[in-house]
Design an enzyme around this catalytic site. Sequence first.
Site, short mmCIF file in Angstrom:
data_model
loop_
_atom_site.label_atom_id
_atom_site.label_comp_id
_atom_site.label_asym_id
_atom_site.label_seq_id
_atom_site.Cartn_x
_atom_site.Cartn_y
_atom_site.Cartn_z
N ASP A 282 7.22 26.26 6.80
CA ASP A 282 7.19 25.29 5.63
C ASP A 282 8.19 26.19 4.26
O ASP A 282 7.78 25.01 3.35
CB ASP A 282 5.72 26.65 5.15
CG ASP A 282 6.23 28.43 5.08
OD1 ASP A 282 6.95 28.67 5.80
OD2 ASP A 282 5.66 29.23 5.20
N LYS B 74 9.37 29.09 12.61
CA LYS B 74 8.50 30.33 11.67
C LYS B 74 8.32 31.61 12.76
O LYS B 74 6.95 31.96 13.81
CB LYS B 74 7.10 29.44 12.34
CG LYS B 74 5.50 29.81 10.72
CD LYS B 74 5.82 30.03 9.93
CE LYS B 74 4.73 30.30 9.47
NZ LYS B 74 4.64 30.51 7.19
N ASP C 226 9.27 16.97 14.01
CA ASP C 226 8.74 15.78 14.37
C ASP C 226 8.27 15.50 12.73
O ASP C 226 8.25 14.10 12.01
CB ASP C 226 7.53 15.78 14.47
CG ASP C 226 6.96 14.37 15.42
OD1 ASP C 226 7.62 13.50 14.91
OD2 ASP C 226 6.33 14.36 16.14
N TYR D 210 5.02 19.95 22.28
CA TYR D 210 4.36 18.54 23.75
C TYR D 210 4.72 18.66 24.51
O TYR D 210 4.83 17.39 25.06
CB TYR D 210 5.42 17.33 22.68
CG TYR D 210 5.20 17.01 20.95
CD1 TYR D 210 4.56 17.81 20.38
CD2 TYR D 210 6.13 16.71 20.52
CE1 TYR D 210 4.09 17.51 19.19
CE2 TYR D 210 5.68 15.71 18.92
CZ TYR D 210 4.52 16.34 18.05
OH TYR D 210 4.16 16.47 16.94
#
Length: 363
Positions: free
Chosen positions: A235, A202, A259, A141
Amino acid sequence: MAKYRIAWLPGDGIGKDVTDAARIVLDGLGVDAEYIHGDIGWEFWCTEGDPLPQRTLDMMAETDCAFFGAITSKGKDVADKELDPELQGKGYSYRSPIVRMRQLLDLYICLRPCKAYAGNPLNYKDGIDLVVFRENTQGMYIGVEYPQVPEEFYAVKGTEKLPRDAAISFRAITPGGSERIVRSAFEYAVKHNRKKVTAVHKANVLRQTDGVFMEAARKVAVEYPRIEFDNANIDAMGMWLLKNPFNYDVIVTTNLFGDIISDLCAQMVGGLGFGCSGNIGQDYAVFEPTHGSAPKYAGQYKVNPIATILAAKMMLDWLGETDKAAQLEGAVAAVIAEGRFRTYDMGGESSTLDMARAIADKL
Ligand SMILES: NC(=O)c1ccc[n+]([C@@H]2O[C@H](COP(=O)([O-])OP(=O)(O)OC[C@H]3O[C@@H](n4cnc5c(N)ncnc54)[C@H](O)[C@@H]3O)[C@@H](O)[C@H]2O)c1
């Protein structure tokens, strides 16, 4: 003169409905505060080309913290068309005011508690009590995006095969930015007697950026030997959270993952009507419900004010008014447990303001 000066930013749509409700409980608690209205939102983009006008930022600089409702954001094509024709073509470009506020004021912590209050018919499982620490200023972001690959970009090794018409977003994560968010999560765990911190990432694919994040997380974790530390891929985390939410306590992660995961956590404790949030920096903070402006309900005083009222509770905690914060949370819990007042999302017909008044009556 009041003890606190609070920037009051209702914003768009239901932002006004829910902040009106929050004022009922803050006034009911007798908080010694002056609330100063600030302009923010879509209307100011359309008329002035800036949804967060400088006068609002100047006013905020004179306050202790801010309380924010919600804003409307629209895609670039719509934003460009809805801008006043006199301003079009003059270089105005829409950016979310809340994302801008987080970056301008360095509000690096996005704190999102998710607690299943007993008696809430929307609880996924009773007893869930999680806290998400989302890094709020870096990651995906940072706002560095290109509609297509800039020519000079091809000089960077590994980009040769990128199609020219690929849109590009940059993801930036620093060791310092990672350390401070992870440390905040551990400090919170110590202060609130939490047992475990889980870092979500990740790093197996985003080897550089999440590599930096995880290296910082592991470094900070050794400073807190009494708090259990583990980690999970984003995930897998989505799956594990639904399978066994009781395995998690404090979750810390980067901006985009935070988020997403915090909305998932909010849904497990009742959905958008219950998700509250604090954007917290070194000396300033902005408190808000996590939901948006829900334009179809704007001005109907129909939506659930509990998310916003819990954001007011977070604000009181941050201001050091911990007794008032606990009193407010007790009143929210009592109204939910009693079940006499429920907004439409909870299967009832109470209005936004009736719910707020019921909570104020319990104070
Ligand atoms: N922080 C923010 O201000 C913020 C966050 C998300 C979305 N937005 C913006 O809000 C606008 C609308 O977005 P959206 O429709 O995707 O999301 P939204 O959160 O505004 O609403 C989605 C739906 O969730 C439900 N909902 C939301 N708040 C509720 C509440 N307090 N009580 C009960 N039900 C509630 C409603 O059914 C609503 O239609 C968009 O312009 C979006 O960009 C702003």
